[in-house]
Design an enzyme around this catalytic site. Structure first.
Site, PDB file in Angstrom:
ATOM      1  N   HIS A  16      92.155 -70.748  16.182  1.00 10.83           N
ATOM      2  CA  HIS A  16      92.332 -71.319  14.851  1.00 10.83           C
ATOM      3  C   HIS A  16      93.045 -72.664  14.942  1.00 10.83           C
ATOM      4  CE1 HIS A  16      92.051 -67.212  12.581  1.00 10.83           C
ATOM      5  NE2 HIS A  16      91.000 -67.476  13.317  1.00 10.83           N
TER       6      HIS A  16
ATOM      7  N   HIS B 233      83.771 -63.191  17.311  1.00 15.17           N
ATOM      8  CA  HIS B 233      84.310 -62.752  16.019  1.00 15.17           C
ATOM      9  C   HIS B 233      85.272 -61.588  16.259  1.00 15.17           C
ATOM     10  CE1 HIS B 233      84.817 -62.154  11.866  1.00 15.17           C
ATOM     11  NE2 HIS B 233      83.631 -61.740  11.492  1.00 15.17           N
TER      12      HIS B 233
ATOM     13  N   ASP C 180      94.671 -62.945  16.730  1.00 20.51           N
ATOM     14  CA  ASP C 180      94.139 -62.114  17.799  1.00 20.51           C
ATOM     15  C   ASP C 180      95.231 -61.512  18.697  1.00 20.51           C
ATOM     16  OD1 ASP C 180      91.584 -62.556  16.929  1.00 20.51           O
ATOM     17  OD2 ASP C 180      91.340 -64.360  18.125  1.00 20.51           O
TER      18      ASP C 180
END
Length: 489
Positions: free
Chosen positions: A336, A297, A389
């Site tokens: 993603h 996460h 990220d």
């Protein structure tokens, strides 16, 4: 000509036929959703030899490991369409908010549902900044941590401890309907905790940072923005009239907007799970920090930088890509399965930051990795696109250490957590504690065996017994010593 065929209008329902019993059930569909509890009505007699633990006669359970297709709450906060790269806060596209808004304005939007007027924004900002100052006793808590403690561990503990400072904020002490009544007094108490948590988030984060640096703590200043105050508390070392870089201040504000919420991700869900027991909001937010801390996460952007460092240079990217395809390496930052709209905003923000800091040497490696992966059928067929990220490159260029990246994620996400928590507290029908079911596949009923008669079970399975821990130093010497009460095996 034949007679016209009349087609009956379709009802918003799902028809299910249980082949075990021959019975048919009609389950209503609302907002493209079916209630999982409706399946409890689908019952059947237990078959001969079937495990009683299946509870077949009590109705069907819905299995959804990891909540991959289970909706647990109705929400008005954030909408995500991953396939089409859409992210909206309360209906506003993230691109518009990042370009034209500020973090505290977006915080107000997420929590209260609309963009604030000028006077509403000023009042909200004043309260947030007023509550950024922490009790002096909190300094003792921060100083109690080792010099090398991870800042996310410190932040998680600090939020949990904060609840002990405010008795009036604890439903266990003030009544379980403290936040669920929805009247003027209840809403005022709720708002005060929201102000405190958002205000103290940057202060706690800065304190965690300065503990690692061996520096004294800084009182939040007057007259600076939310992110400006944060940078001031992080970096001021006694300079006269210290003012953080406006470029870095703006960049951090944009990143805070992008990170403020992302629907029911792992940490938001953890906050709601804890909040459903009507625990105080400080404890609930602490659980969100703990969840965000995990490498799947909030720790992901740190993993991206470590991956880029391990690659070394753009020339090494093709070999790395092939190693990923052979499952020998892990590609971080492409988690993603869509084109995240935040990634384009981050690219633009990075350009502005690099103008004043200079380009991060890892940038060329990152861009080379991005370009090759986006042209490779292995990744495109799996719809793996670069995600948010990569903001770690900006944090790195701004001089933040790697282990502080999750903290920079947690500070703005406090707003999203609070928005979801507040929504749940005020939802129609009140708060029901979250209590998911399990599918029991363990041993059936068995009788107790005295210790003298037991034999070791599953000796070949290393998971069925604890490992022997090697001891050194004092523990080793103590094991060799003789003393009263020493166990004899």
């Amino acid at each position: 000509m034949g007679k016209p065929v009349t087609i009956a209008p379709k009802s918003d329902s799902l028809t299910v036929r249980d082949e075990r019993t021959g019975k048919t059930y009609s389950i209503p569909i609302t907002d493209n959703t079916i209630p999982a509890t409706a399946f409890k009505a689908i019952k059947a007699p237990r078959r001969e030899g079937e495990r009683e633990e299946n509870e077949t006669e009590r109705g069907l359970r819905v299995s959804d490991r990891g909540f991959l297709n289970t909706a647990v709450i109705q929400s008005e906060i954030t909408y995500i369409d991953g396939d089409n790269g859409i992210l909206r806060y309360r209906g506003y596209p993230i691109e518009q908010l990042a370009e034209r808004s500020s973090f505290l304005e977006v915080a107000y939007l997420l929590i209260y549902g609309s963009l604030p007027t000028k006077s509403q924004h000023q009042s909200f900002e004043d309260e947030i900044m007023h509550h950024s100052i922490v009790h002096i006793d909190a300094e003792g808590l921060f100083r109690a941590f080792r010099y090398d403690a991870h800042p996310m561990s410190i932040l998680t503990s600090a939020f949990a401890a904060l609840g002990s400072f405010y008795e009036e904020a604890n439903p266990s002490l003030r009544g379980q309907n403290l936040y669920t009544k929805g009247d003027t007094e209840s809403l005022a108490i709720m708002d005060k905790q929201i102000f405190r948590l958002i205000g103290k988030a940057t202060t706690f984060a800065a304190m965690a940072y300065r503990v690692r640096q061996g520096r004294g703590f800084i009182t939040p200043p007057n007259g600076l923005s939310y992110t400006g105050s944060f940078l001031y508390q992080l970096d001021r070392l006694g300079e006269h009239s210290y003012v953080p870089s406006p470029v870095l201040e703006k960049a951090l504000d944009i990143l805070f907007i992008l990170h403020a919420d992302h629907e029911l991700n792992a940490s938001a869900t953890t906050v709601l799970q804890a909040g459903s027991s009507l625990v105080d909001p400080y404890s609930a937010i602490s659980t969100g920090c703990a969840s965000l801390y995990g490498p799947l996460h909030g720790g992901a952007n740190e993993a991206v930088i470590r991956m880029l460092i391990s690659i070394g240079s753009p020339d090494n990217v093709p070999a790395f890509i092939e190693a990923v395809k052979r499952r020998e390496k892990v590609l971080s930052g492409f988690g993603h399965r869509y084109s995240d709209p935040r990634s384009f905003i981050i690219r633009k923000t990075a350009d502005e930051v690099f103008k004043v800091t200079g380009k991060d040497p890892l940038l060329e490696t990152a861009m080379r990795l991005h370009d090759l992966a986006m042209k490779d059928e292995f990744f495109t067929s799996r719809r793996l696109a670069p995600n948010v990220d990569f903001c770690g490159l900006i944090y790195r260029a701004m001089g933040f250490p790697l282990d502080f990246f999750p903290v920079l994620f947690a500070v703005p996400r406090v707003v999203g957590w609070l928005a979801h928590w507040r929504q749940m507290m005020l939802q129609k029908g009140g708060v029901k504690i979250w209590r998911p079911r399990q599918i029991y596949v363990g041993a059936p009923k068995r009788d107790f065996v005295p210790i003298e008669e037991r034999v070791e079970e599953d000796a070949q399975d290393p998971r069925r017994s604890p490992r022997i821990v090697p001891h050194t130093g004092q523990s080793k010497r103590t094991a060799l010593a003789e003393y009263r009460g020493k166990s004899k095996l």
